[in-house]
Write an enzyme that holds these catalytic residues in place. Sequence first.
Site: not given
Lengths: 257, 257
Positions: B1-3, B78, B108
């Site tokens: 996962m990402c932000e 990110i 995301n």
Amino acid sequence: MCELLGMSANVPTDIVFSFTGLMQRGGGTGPHRDGWGIGFYEGRGLRLFQDPAASVESEVARLVQRYPIKSETVIGHIRQANVGKVCLSNTHPFVRELWGRNWCFAHNGQLEGFEPPQGFYWPVGDTDSEAAFCNLLNRVRGAFPGPVMAEILLPVLVQVCFELRQKGVFNCLLSDGDWLFSFCSTKLAHITRRAPFGPARLKDADLTVDFQAETTPNDVVTVIATEPLTDNETWSLYQPGEWILWRRGEIVAQGQT
Amino acid sequence: MCELLGMSANVPTDIVFSFTGLMQRGGGTGPHRDGWGIGFYEGRGLRLFQDPAASVESEVARLVQRYPIKSETVIGHIRQANVGKVCLSNTHPFVRELWGRNWCFAHNGQLEGFEPPQGFYWPVGDTDSEAAFCNLLNRVRGAFPGPVMAEILLPVLVQVCFELRQKGVFNCLLSDGDWLFSFCSTKLAHITRRAPFGPARLKDADLTVDFQAETTPNDVVTVIATEPLTDNETWSLYQPGEWILWRRGEIVAQGQT
């Protein structure tokens, strides 16, 4: 007028030395106060740093000088505006994706009354340079439905540059990350450094680098600039109408329009 | 996962405070070590900073934290890689020119077995995210021959997001520099700061900012993030399937799929 900077190398090489010289011309030793930009290929990715501020005063330029980004292909530019106001969207180099690659372009010169037909790629800013880049890519897309080798592409690139040159001054650098195409309309110079490497001294700043300490014997590094950046080496001058296709620091093809 | 991180404001505003919080999650307080990127619109131009290195260790991230770039629209990200290796061309946000504007996108989530038909825009890297972005733009181009207002565009954006969400997790931010479109598949939060401004304290770093000292009474600044970035303010949570179109810090349109 503006100044161009290009690099083609067979190993990832930092361009801090040449960039330092060029940046001095952006409001220091030269009049090119209207922005600067530089694109570094990293694999198929492209790192682009740009600033509409004069390079000698730019915070982002200082980062690029401090931080040795290594790349095999680089295109840089400092700008003295003639067409288009001073803003980020008018700052070279320009980038578009074509066939899954980042194509990067910078131009030195000026085109008179250049109004190309609308195509797929549209300019974001209002410079003649970006309009020419979009036109070039639209012509490439029109000529080929999908990716082709640079050697197949060359006749189209050369033809478009030849036509654009009729409309004014058109020195340019273009890359897709694999090759670097250079076209001289009026002024462009190049130098290829290879073993045995020696020291090089910048014209525009009090800086000498001993490339022998920074290279291995197999390195081949070509730098292309509007005017020679060093004063203790012999640069080759392009002839007006001459083009060269570079790959990994070496000449792949060249010709004269 | 990402932000994800987004900002929409009615005056050029720096995002240093929120960016500082987000960057801590890139290998510091969070596991997102596989690169980061942020795009700042400046007029029609876009400043893009990216690094495949972890943000807590990134030289370029330190520049962005030191150097308060003011913008009305920002998209940041990110990454914790799941599809595609860690390299520059796989680093969000992704950018393409459409109708003479820079469109910027970050995602995301993860899409399973997503193989969209080839269209005009091709991915440069090999992430599902960039493939989804190219597909979205290809659908927009297919639906409209030239520029249309965001309100006309919305049904197409929402429909594509709805379809992509069927294939996995699809939280995203998209902008053309004028508006900021946000779609929540599973998780997204927003906060709008306006007068009277108060202090805000980051969750992820020992940092408090008193926005009153940095703003004027007419400023409206919305921040969008995967998870709330501060712990002394009330963030609104998007519902799964909810989308919001922002412009100049305010909600222009919103809905639920």
